[in-house]
Design a protein around this motif. Structure first.
Motif, PDB file in Angstrom:
ATOM      1  N   TYR B  93       0.830  -1.200   0.000  1.00 52.49           N
ATOM      2  CA  TYR B  93       0.000   0.000   0.000  1.00 52.49           C
ATOM      3  C   TYR B  93       0.861   1.246   0.000  1.00 52.49           C
ATOM      4  N   ARG B  94       1.906   1.257   0.851  1.00 51.54           N
ATOM      5  CA  ARG B  94       2.701   2.479   0.950  1.00 51.54           C
ATOM      6  C   ARG B  94       3.530   2.724  -0.296  1.00 51.54           C
ATOM      7  N   VAL B  95       3.986   1.634  -0.944  1.00 48.08           N
ATOM      8  CA  VAL B  95       4.837   1.811  -2.117  1.00 48.08           C
ATOM      9  C   VAL B  95       4.005   2.214  -3.333  1.00 48.08           C
ATOM     10  N   LEU B  96       2.836   1.585  -3.504  1.00 47.58           N
ATOM     11  CA  LEU B  96       2.096   1.789  -4.741  1.00 47.58           C
ATOM     12  C   LEU B  96       1.158   2.984  -4.690  1.00 47.58           C
ATOM     13  N   SER B  97       0.780   3.424  -3.483  1.00 48.38           N
ATOM     14  CA  SER B  97      -0.134   4.554  -3.409  1.00 48.38           C
ATOM     15  C   SER B  97       0.554   5.828  -3.907  1.00 48.38           C
ATOM     16  N   PRO B  98      -0.090   6.598  -4.791  1.00 45.74           N
ATOM     17  CA  PRO B  98       0.577   7.765  -5.391  1.00 45.74           C
ATOM     18  C   PRO B  98       0.940   8.833  -4.376  1.00 45.74           C
ATOM     19  N   LYS B  99       0.163   8.948  -3.288  1.00 47.88           N
ATOM     20  CA  LYS B  99       0.444  10.008  -2.313  1.00 47.88           C
ATOM     21  C   LYS B  99       1.622   9.674  -1.398  1.00 47.88           C
ATOM     22  N   ARG B 100       2.046   8.415  -1.375  1.00 47.29           N
ATOM     23  CA  ARG B 100       3.139   7.936  -0.518  1.00 47.29           C
ATOM     24  C   ARG B 100       2.904   8.302   0.942  1.00 47.29           C
ATOM     25  N   PRO B 101       1.947   7.621   1.601  1.00 52.31           N
ATOM     26  CA  PRO B 101       1.509   8.037   2.946  1.00 52.31           C
ATOM     27  C   PRO B 101       2.471   7.619   4.053  1.00 52.31           C
ATOM     28  N   ILE B 102       3.586   8.305   4.200  1.00 53.29           N
ATOM     29  CA  ILE B 102       4.505   7.950   5.280  1.00 53.29           C
ATOM     30  C   ILE B 102       4.728   9.152   6.179  1.00 53.29           C
ATOM     31  N   LYS B 103       5.004   8.852   7.449  1.00 50.44           N
ATOM     32  CA  LYS B 103       5.267   9.880   8.460  1.00 50.44           C
ATOM     33  C   LYS B 103       6.270   9.268   9.419  1.00 50.44           C
ATOM     34  N   PRO B 104       7.526   9.121   8.985  1.00 50.75           N
ATOM     35  CA  PRO B 104       8.474   8.298   9.751  1.00 50.75           C
ATOM     36  C   PRO B 104       9.006   8.986  11.006  1.00 50.75           C
ATOM     37  N   GLY B 105       9.578   8.188  11.864  1.00 50.40           N
ATOM     38  CA  GLY B 105      10.169   8.714  13.080  1.00 50.40           C
ATOM     39  C   GLY B 105      10.755   7.579  13.892  1.00 50.40           C
ATOM     40  N   ILE B 106      11.567   7.904  14.878  1.00 48.06           N
ATOM     41  CA  ILE B 106      12.151   6.887  15.750  1.00 48.06           C
ATOM     42  C   ILE B 106      11.500   7.004  17.121  1.00 48.06           C
ATOM     43  N   VAL B 107      10.834   5.971  17.586  1.00 48.82           N
ATOM     44  CA  VAL B 107      10.198   6.003  18.891  1.00 48.82           C
ATOM     45  C   VAL B 107      10.901   5.022  19.825  1.00 48.82           C
ATOM     46  N   ARG B 108      10.601   5.175  21.091  1.00 54.92           N
ATOM     47  CA  ARG B 108      11.218   4.303  22.099  1.00 54.92           C
ATOM     48  C   ARG B 108      10.119   3.527  22.799  1.00 54.92           C
ATOM     49  N   ILE B 109      10.300   2.210  22.958  1.00 55.98           N
ATOM     50  CA  ILE B 109       9.359   1.429  23.749  1.00 55.98           C
ATOM     51  C   ILE B 109      10.159   0.583  24.740  1.00 55.98           C
ATOM     52  N   ARG B 110       9.453   0.052  25.708  1.00 56.24           N
ATOM     53  CA  ARG B 110      10.108  -0.777  26.715  1.00 56.24           C
ATOM     54  C   ARG B 110       9.534  -2.182  26.707  1.00 56.24           C
ATOM     55  N   THR B 111      10.356  -3.125  27.111  1.00 60.22           N
ATOM     56  CA  THR B 111       9.876  -4.495  27.224  1.00 60.22           C
ATOM     57  C   THR B 111      10.201  -5.006  28.613  1.00 60.22           C
ATOM     58  N   LEU B 113      10.861  -8.408  28.945  1.00 62.43           N
ATOM     59  CA  LEU B 113      11.569  -9.675  28.776  1.00 62.43           C
ATOM     60  C   LEU B 113      12.976  -9.545  29.351  1.00 62.43           C
ATOM     61  N   LYS B 114      13.466 -10.643  29.985  1.00 65.59           N
ATOM     62  CA  LYS B 114      14.786 -10.595  30.583  1.00 65.59           C
ATOM     63  C   LYS B 114      15.816 -11.368  29.772  1.00 65.59           C
ATOM     64  N   ASN B 115      15.397 -12.473  29.183  1.00 66.30           N
ATOM     65  CA  ASN B 115      16.319 -13.362  28.492  1.00 66.30           C
ATOM     66  C   ASN B 115      16.830 -12.709  27.205  1.00 66.30           C
ATOM     67  N   PRO B 116      18.165 -12.712  26.956  1.00 67.71           N
ATOM     68  CA  PRO B 116      18.676 -12.074  25.739  1.00 67.71           C
ATOM     69  C   PRO B 116      18.122 -12.697  24.455  1.00 67.71           C
ATOM     70  N   VAL B 117      17.969 -14.027  24.452  1.00 63.76           N
ATOM     71  CA  VAL B 117      17.437 -14.654  23.241  1.00 63.76           C
ATOM     72  C   VAL B 117      15.992 -14.223  23.014  1.00 63.76           C
ATOM     73  N   ASP B 140      16.422  -2.522  28.520  1.00 68.87           N
ATOM     74  CA  ASP B 140      15.043  -2.904  28.193  1.00 68.87           C
ATOM     75  C   ASP B 140      14.409  -1.905  27.235  1.00 68.87           C
ATOM     76  N   LYS B 141      15.202  -0.992  26.672  1.00 67.65           N
ATOM     77  CA  LYS B 141      14.647   0.015  25.771  1.00 67.65           C
ATOM     78  C   LYS B 141      14.913  -0.387  24.319  1.00 67.65           C
ATOM     79  N   TYR B 142      13.870  -0.307  23.521  1.00 69.45           N
ATOM     80  CA  TYR B 142      14.014  -0.566  22.096  1.00 69.45           C
ATOM     81  C   TYR B 142      13.866   0.762  21.371  1.00 69.45           C
ATOM     82  N   TYR B 143      14.765   1.063  20.438  1.00 73.70           N
ATOM     83  CA  TYR B 143      14.590   2.227  19.571  1.00 73.70           C
ATOM     84  C   TYR B 143      14.108   1.731  18.226  1.00 73.70           C
ATOM     85  N   ILE B 144      12.928   2.217  17.827  1.00 75.72           N
ATOM     86  CA  ILE B 144      12.260   1.622  16.689  1.00 75.72           C
ATOM     87  C   ILE B 144      11.954   2.676  15.644  1.00 75.72           C
ATOM     88  N   HIS B 145      12.372   2.412  14.420  1.00 70.14           N
ATOM     89  CA  HIS B 145      12.019   3.295  13.315  1.00 70.14           C
ATOM     90  C   HIS B 145      10.644   2.890  12.816  1.00 70.14           C
TER      91      HIS B 145
END
Lengths: 115, 174
Positions: B93-111, B113-117, B140-145
């Motif tokens: 949808y994002r690639v083929l739509s002519p308007k190219r509806p993206i609004k990117p950014g890097i957000v931070r979330i927490r988890t 989970l303790k185990n590295p795997v 425990d912080k993930y930086y996500i694009h």
């Protein structure tokens, strides 16, 4: 009877391969249309992973002898492709590649400034 | 986390290698004695490979194969594949739509989970689900694009991004 089943499996396999090639094409279009490194990485990783997966499963269904091998290869691709993508994205961020100017938020920069 | 004996971990590495070996050498028309020969060669090679790598492969050895974890892992696979298919239609949808509806950014979330795997598995799942890509994990912080930022708040974004994955992965890895 078994011939009929094999034929049906082959047809399903060809359908899988068509879907896979469509997604691979989509990934390359995405590389051209997206504005910066990170968005390109997004489209390229997702679309190529499912595309390659679908092609491999299709090959496995056309010739059943290949099915175990192609499933193992598919598992390896699913496990490694995302790691490669995050490593590349992180490396380009550390090297100073800017985000696209339309980006709204950059929490990672704040983290780096706190250090 | 319990400590397990070296023999346990060695056996686990050996089992993994021999299963992969069988997957690669098996084919439907193969003769029985031929398969036995290849199996013997596989045992020897797997023993050598396991001897070199068992200390790096797993922390918990055969406990990884307990029925509870295998069962939750099997339940996790269809969820994951469905998320991947959704992600690809999102990309289409994002690639083929002519308007190219993206609004990117890097957000931070927490988890939590303790185990590295487990953390690695969650990062992989996030990368292959709609519109998100893991860039960095610190504790425990993930930086996500995120290709279309719905919410900048840590908790709300976490709920959208992680979806059901964390629940399944907690059962598998904790």
């Amino acid at each position: 009877m078994s011939n009929v089943i094999l034929l049906i499996l082959q047809i399903i396999g060809y359908i899988f391969i068509s879907i896979g090639t469509f997604f691979l094409l989509l990934a390359s279009i995405g590389l051209l249309r997206m504005p910066d490194v990170y968005n390109r990485m997004q489209t390229a990783t997702k679309a190529t992973t499912l595309g390659a997966l679908s092609v491999l499963v299709g090959i496995g269904l056309i010739d059943l002898g290949w099915l175990p091998k192609s499933l193992i290869i598919a598992a390896f691709i699913v496990l490694t492709a995302p790691i490669g993508a995050s490593a590349l994205a992180r490396a380009s961020y550390k090297h100073g590649v800017k985000l696209w100017e339309g980006s709204v938020v950059d929490k990672y920069k704040e983290e780096k400034e706190e250090d | 986390m319990k400590k397990v004996s070296n023999a346990n971990r060695f056996l686990y590495a050996f089992l993994i290698f021999i299963i992969i070996w069988c997957g690669f050498t098996f084919s439907p028309g193969i003769k029985e004695e031929q398969f036995l020969q290849e199996f013997t060669a596989g045992i020897v090679l797997s023993l050598i490979a396991a001897a070199f790598s068992y200390q790096h492969l797993s922390e918990r050895g055969l406990y990884n194969l307990s029925p509870h974890r295998v069962w939750w892992f099997l339940k996790y696979i269809p969820v994951f594949i469905w998320a991947m298919i959704k992600a690809n239609f999102d990309v289409a949808y994002r690639v083929l739509s002519p308007k190219r509806p993206i609004k990117p950014g890097i957000v931070r979330i927490r988890t939590d989970l303790k185990n590295p795997v487990g953390k690695l598995a969650l990062a992989n799942s996030i990368t292959l689900t709609p519109g998100t890509m893991t860039m960095q994990i610190i504790d425990d912080k993930y930086y996500i694009h995120w290709i279309y930022v719905h919410s900048e708040d840590e908790k709300e974004a976490g709920d959208i991004i992680k979806g059901d994955f964390e629940k399944y992965l907690r059962e598998v890895f904790e």
